[in-house]
Design a protein around this motif. Structure first.
Motif, PDB file in Angstrom:
ATOM      1  N   PHE A  27       0.798  -1.227   0.000  1.00  0.00           N
ATOM      2  CA  PHE A  27       0.000   0.000   0.000  1.00  0.00           C
ATOM      3  C   PHE A  27       0.832   1.280   0.000  1.00  0.00           C
ATOM      4  CE2 PHE A  27      -2.854  -3.142   2.091  1.00  0.00           C
ATOM      5  CZ  PHE A  27      -3.753  -3.234   1.033  1.00  0.00           C
ATOM      6  N   PRO A  31       2.901   1.490  -4.613  1.00  0.00           N
ATOM      7  CA  PRO A  31       2.166   2.615  -5.209  1.00  0.00           C
ATOM      8  C   PRO A  31       3.031   3.860  -5.405  1.00  0.00           C
ATOM      9  CG  PRO A  31       0.824   1.595  -3.527  1.00  0.00           C
ATOM     10  CD  PRO A  31       2.174   0.947  -3.448  1.00  0.00           C
ATOM     11  N   VAL A  34       5.227   3.375  -8.398  1.00  0.00           N
ATOM     12  CA  VAL A  34       4.384   3.465  -9.597  1.00  0.00           C
ATOM     13  C   VAL A  34       4.039   4.923  -9.900  1.00  0.00           C
ATOM     14  CG1 VAL A  34       2.110   2.867 -10.522  1.00  0.00           C
ATOM     15  CG2 VAL A  34       3.450   1.132  -9.347  1.00  0.00           C
ATOM     16  N   ALA A  35       3.732   5.698  -8.847  1.00  0.00           N
ATOM     17  CA  ALA A  35       3.397   7.106  -9.058  1.00  0.00           C
ATOM     18  C   ALA A  35       4.574   7.851  -9.677  1.00  0.00           C
ATOM     19  CB  ALA A  35       2.992   7.753  -7.738  1.00  0.00           C
ATOM     20  N   TYR A  38       4.716   6.868 -13.333  1.00  0.00           N
ATOM     21  CA  TYR A  38       3.650   7.541 -14.093  1.00  0.00           C
ATOM     22  C   TYR A  38       4.014   8.978 -14.414  1.00  0.00           C
ATOM     23  CZ  TYR A  38       0.195   3.843 -13.239  1.00  0.00           C
ATOM     24  OH  TYR A  38      -0.500   2.673 -13.218  1.00  0.00           O
ATOM     25  N   TYR A 259      -6.489  15.110  -7.253  1.00  0.00           N
ATOM     26  CA  TYR A 259      -7.756  14.377  -7.366  1.00  0.00           C
ATOM     27  C   TYR A 259      -8.437  14.676  -8.703  1.00  0.00           C
ATOM     28  CZ  TYR A 259     -12.512  12.955  -6.115  1.00  0.00           C
ATOM     29  OH  TYR A 259     -13.748  12.373  -6.080  1.00  0.00           O
ATOM     30  N   ILE A 263      -8.378  11.338 -10.663  1.00  0.00           N
ATOM     31  CA  ILE A 263      -9.645  10.604 -10.589  1.00  0.00           C
ATOM     32  C   ILE A 263     -10.658  11.120 -11.617  1.00  0.00           C
ATOM     33  CG2 ILE A 263     -11.578   9.991  -9.067  1.00  0.00           C
ATOM     34  CD1 ILE A 263      -9.203   8.665  -7.939  1.00  0.00           C
ATOM     35  N   TYR A 268      -3.101  10.624 -15.306  1.00  0.00           N
ATOM     36  CA  TYR A 268      -2.323  10.049 -14.204  1.00  0.00           C
ATOM     37  C   TYR A 268      -0.912  10.628 -14.120  1.00  0.00           C
ATOM     38  CZ  TYR A 268      -5.700   6.506 -12.750  1.00  0.00           C
ATOM     39  OH  TYR A 268      -6.798   5.861 -12.236  1.00  0.00           O
TER      40      TYR A 268
ATOM     41  N   LEU B 132      -3.738   7.117  -6.693  1.00  0.00           N
ATOM     42  CA  LEU B 132      -4.026   6.580  -8.027  1.00  0.00           C
ATOM     43  C   LEU B 132      -3.533   5.144  -8.205  1.00  0.00           C
ATOM     44  CD1 LEU B 132      -3.269   9.776 -10.129  1.00  0.00           C
ATOM     45  CD2 LEU B 132      -5.495   8.814  -9.553  1.00  0.00           C
ATOM     46  N   PRO B 133      -2.254   4.835  -7.885  1.00  0.00           N
ATOM     47  CA  PRO B 133      -1.838   3.434  -8.022  1.00  0.00           C
ATOM     48  C   PRO B 133      -2.656   2.489  -7.143  1.00  0.00           C
ATOM     49  CG  PRO B 133       0.071   4.854  -7.840  1.00  0.00           C
ATOM     50  CD  PRO B 133      -1.120   5.702  -7.544  1.00  0.00           C
ATOM     51  N   GLN B 134      -2.985   2.934  -5.936  1.00  0.00           N
ATOM     52  CA  GLN B 134      -3.821   2.083  -5.081  1.00  0.00           C
ATOM     53  C   GLN B 134      -5.175   1.838  -5.737  1.00  0.00           C
ATOM     54  OE1 GLN B 134      -4.446   3.170  -1.021  1.00  0.00           O
ATOM     55  NE2 GLN B 134      -2.296   2.980  -0.448  1.00  0.00           N
ATOM     56  N   TYR B 135      -5.714   2.886  -6.324  1.00  0.00           N
ATOM     57  CA  TYR B 135      -7.004   2.771  -6.998  1.00  0.00           C
ATOM     58  C   TYR B 135      -6.927   1.713  -8.102  1.00  0.00           C
ATOM     59  CZ  TYR B 135     -11.366   4.260  -9.208  1.00  0.00           C
ATOM     60  OH  TYR B 135     -12.637   4.305  -9.708  1.00  0.00           O
ATOM     61  N   GLN B 136      -5.814   1.714  -8.824  1.00  0.00           N
ATOM     62  CA  GLN B 136      -5.659   0.738  -9.915  1.00  0.00           C
ATOM     63  C   GLN B 136      -5.563  -0.682  -9.393  1.00  0.00           C
ATOM     64  OE1 GLN B 136      -2.344   2.547 -12.095  1.00  0.00           O
ATOM     65  NE2 GLN B 136      -3.774   2.566 -13.819  1.00  0.00           N
ATOM     66  N   TRP B 138      -7.040  -1.885  -6.734  1.00  0.00           N
ATOM     67  CA  TRP B 138      -8.403  -2.327  -6.396  1.00  0.00           C
ATOM     68  C   TRP B 138      -9.248  -2.517  -7.646  1.00  0.00           C
ATOM     69  CZ3 TRP B 138      -8.062  -4.257  -1.943  1.00  0.00           C
ATOM     70  CH2 TRP B 138      -7.316  -3.649  -0.939  1.00  0.00           C
ATOM     71  N   GLN B 139      -8.983  -1.684  -8.646  1.00  0.00           N
ATOM     72  CA  GLN B 139      -9.716  -1.811  -9.901  1.00  0.00           C
ATOM     73  C   GLN B 139      -9.389  -3.151 -10.566  1.00  0.00           C
ATOM     74  OE1 GLN B 139      -8.815   1.387 -12.569  1.00  0.00           O
ATOM     75  NE2 GLN B 139     -10.984   1.868 -12.852  1.00  0.00           N
ATOM     76  N   ILE B 223     -13.578   8.189  -2.721  1.00  0.00           N
ATOM     77  CA  ILE B 223     -12.921   7.745  -3.946  1.00  0.00           C
ATOM     78  C   ILE B 223     -13.475   6.397  -4.402  1.00  0.00           C
ATOM     79  CG2 ILE B 223     -10.717   6.971  -4.915  1.00  0.00           C
ATOM     80  CD1 ILE B 223      -9.396   9.041  -3.049  1.00  0.00           C
TER      81      ILE B 223
END
Lengths: 300, 286
Positions: A27, A31, A34-35, A38, A259, A263, A268, B132-136, B138-139, B223
């Motif tokens: 978590f 991530p 990855v961020a 991106y 956000y 979102i 991204y 955003l990566p966390q969202y992906q 779960w997606q 979110i």
């Protein structure tokens, strides 16, 4: 025999912390990496498009092209709304000094009441603020008008209201909601100051105000510093008020920017670059706190 | 000291006190006023709220808005969802964190200082940077718009809670564990039999704070939870707002706000010292 036991204990110890570190990896670490990626390849999630690795996103982020409310503006908005922090510290210090005076009654009641906004849900509070600051029917305008302070209704939260009013309401709300926490910290700090300091000052004939400036304030610097850091870190991550209370170009914060681009618009790369900048700022502040807190905290 | 001076300094003292009480009184009233307004608005009709100028007190106070809060705001569904989250948040998260803290504080964990620092570093990274990566994630496993993304992380504990427990456990004497070891108690039994009972005050405090935090959480649920059936209490409060941006339904929204605030108010009144202590400790220890 003994070392075998030790090995076993080690294995168990590692097993017991394993869930924490697995969660940390899934978590947080992954991530975050990855961020960063991106942001470097300008990932557009909807089209699945990536670009060659570069810092282009960061450059356009700070130049402010592509978007109506630029990242620079979001940073400025966030910082301006954080003006509530020094106000909170000053008022909180003053109130704390007042309610911790000798023979003062009602200090606890006061402290409990002022911390209330931190406990009840922020959504409910934000909604009632929205109602109170409504342009035509809000109680705030009605009262101000009846007192003769204003002649025309003020559009406190609307897009057409310029930058001053929405920001002022957000700052006010942060002071209203945050001061209770400051007071709890300061009261605990003041009660920790040895009474002998004040007795000595009394004997020297120092006035109460003088004692406050020369004893209370310096003794509380570690708490002031701690609270300053914590509220800067929290303030940088402000989000909800923008989304629920006053969503104008003068109040959109850094996290709202992330956000909105991530979102809402699937940009991204853009959102991630902004989030990496934010994370870097928070990390730097945390490290500063870590380094300085040794120096600032009085030895007990 | 002559009497005249005594009286003068006495009256100055009284004067100062009166001023202080007035200042503090204004501050307290300012704090409470939005809550009073919330309650008043919840007893009005939608028409009363939108009529200009708005009356301060409801003309014929009724509970219609409270009934509507369950019918139109879906508050019941919201409470159910939030309570499901609470069950996991107040059991797994404290348990897993305490287990980790037990290892950090009382067992032969290699590189413990470094490991604790690494774990704590997770608190430096703002959620927005991971969002955003966390969202992906779960997606990709199709858990968006379910309670999964909010439940599953609690199985992995929390760094902050772990740190809090480590600090607390350092005050617990090691002898207790050594004695248990000699009696042949396994590590799991030491944890449940000795460690947990000893850290009960810290555990209770964290459970109370977690309960309140989960109840009030808005950002992360907003979110992931978009459907009417999956929304938590806080999100249901907004469900009427998003449909139409007028004040007609504000009485219902305020009734929902009152209902959602009442449990927190009670917890705060009865567990007040947990909030005060945990905040004060964090500030003084830095």
């Amino acid at each position: 025999m003994k070392s075998k036991l030790k090995m076993r204990e080690r294995a168990v110890a590692i097993g017991f912390v394993a869930p924490l570190f697995i969660g940390f990896a899934i978590f947080t670490v992954i991530p975050f990496i990855v961020a960063v990626i991106y942001s470097l390849v300008d990932y557009m999630a909807l089209q699945g498009k990536i670009s060659p690795i570069s810092f282009d996103v960061y450059i356009s982020l700070f130049r402010g092209d592509l978007v109506a409310v630029g990242f620079g503006q979001a940073i400025i908005n966030t910082l301006i709304i954080m003006l509530s922090i020094p106000i909170n510290l000053l008022l909180g210090l003053l109130f704390s000094a007042l309610i911790t005076q000798k023979n003062f009654r009602g200090g606890t009641f006061f402290r409990v009441v002022l911390y209330l906004p931190a406990v009840t849900g922020a959504v409910a509070i934000t909604l009632v603020w929205k109602l109170m600051f409504n342009e035509t029917q809000g109680i705030v305008n009605i009262v101000l008008k009846n007192l003769g302070i204003i002649e025309e209704n003020i559009n406190w939260l609307g897009i057409s209201s310029g930058s001053t009013y929405p920001r002022a309401v957000l700052i006010l709300k942060n002071v209203w909601g945050g001061i209770g926490g400051v007071i709890i910290l300061y009261v605990a700090g003041i009660l920790n100051i040895p009474g002998t300091y004040y007795e000595a000052a009394d004997i020297d004939g120092a006035s109460k105000v003088r004692q406050f400036i020369s004893i209370t304030v310096p003794m509380l610097t570690p708490i002031t510093f701690y609270h300053l850091i914590v509220s800067i870190i929290g303030g940088l991550q402000a989000f909800m008020d923008t989304q629920l209370l006053a969503n104008t170009s003068a109040t959109q914060t850094i996290v709202y920017f992330i956000y909105d681009h991530g979102i809402n618009n699937y940009r991204y790369g853009y959102a991630s670059a902004a989030s990496v900048v934010l994370a870097t700022a928070v990390m730097i502040i945390t490290v500063i706190q870590f380094k300085l807190s040794d120096k600032w905290v009085y030895a007990e | 000291m002559t009497n005249a001076i005594k009286i003068r300094s006495k009256s100055r003292y009284v004067f100062a006190r009166v001023i202080i009480y007035i200042v503090l009184g204004i501050a307290a009233i300012t704090t409470i006023f939005p809550y009073v307004w919330m309650v008043l608005a919840s007893f009005k009709t939608g028409l009363e709220i939108t009529t200009y100028p708005e009356q301060i007190f409801p003309r014929s106070p009724g509970f219609d808005a409270y009934v509507d809060a369950f019918r139109k705001l879906n508050l019941g569904v919201g409470i159910k969802n939030t309570l499901i989250l609470e069950v996991f948040a107040i059991t797994f998260s404290p348990l897993v964190s305490a287990l980790g803290a037990f290892s950090f504080a009382k067992l032969e964990l290699p590189f413990k200082r470094t490991l604790l620092l690494i774990l704590l570093s997770s608190m430096m990274i703002p959620y927005a940077a991971l969002m955003l990566p966390q969202y992906q994630i779960w997606q990709s496993i199709q858990l968006v718009d379910t309670l999964g993304p909010l439940i599953i992380p609690s199985f992995f504990g929390s760094a902050l809670m772990t740190f809090f427990f480590v600090q607390y456990m350092q005050g617990v004497p090691n002898e207790l564990f050594e004695a248990a070891k000699l009696d042949g108690a396994g590590y799991v039994r030491q944890f449940f039999g000795i460690c947990l009972p000893l850290i009960k005050p810290a555990l209770t405090a964290q459970i109370v704070l977690t309960f309140v935090g989960t109840w009030n959480d808005y950002f992360v649920p907003s979110i992931y939870l978009t459907g009417m059936e999956s929304k938590t209490v806080q999100l249901q409060l907004l469900s009427l707002q998003q449909q139409q941006n007028n004040l007609m339904d504000m009485n219902i929204v305020m009734a929902g706000s009152v209902l959602s605030s009442i449990p927190m108010l009670f917890i705060y009144i009865f567990c007040q010292r947990f909030f005060v202590e945990s905040l004060a400790i964090s500030g003084i220890k830095g």
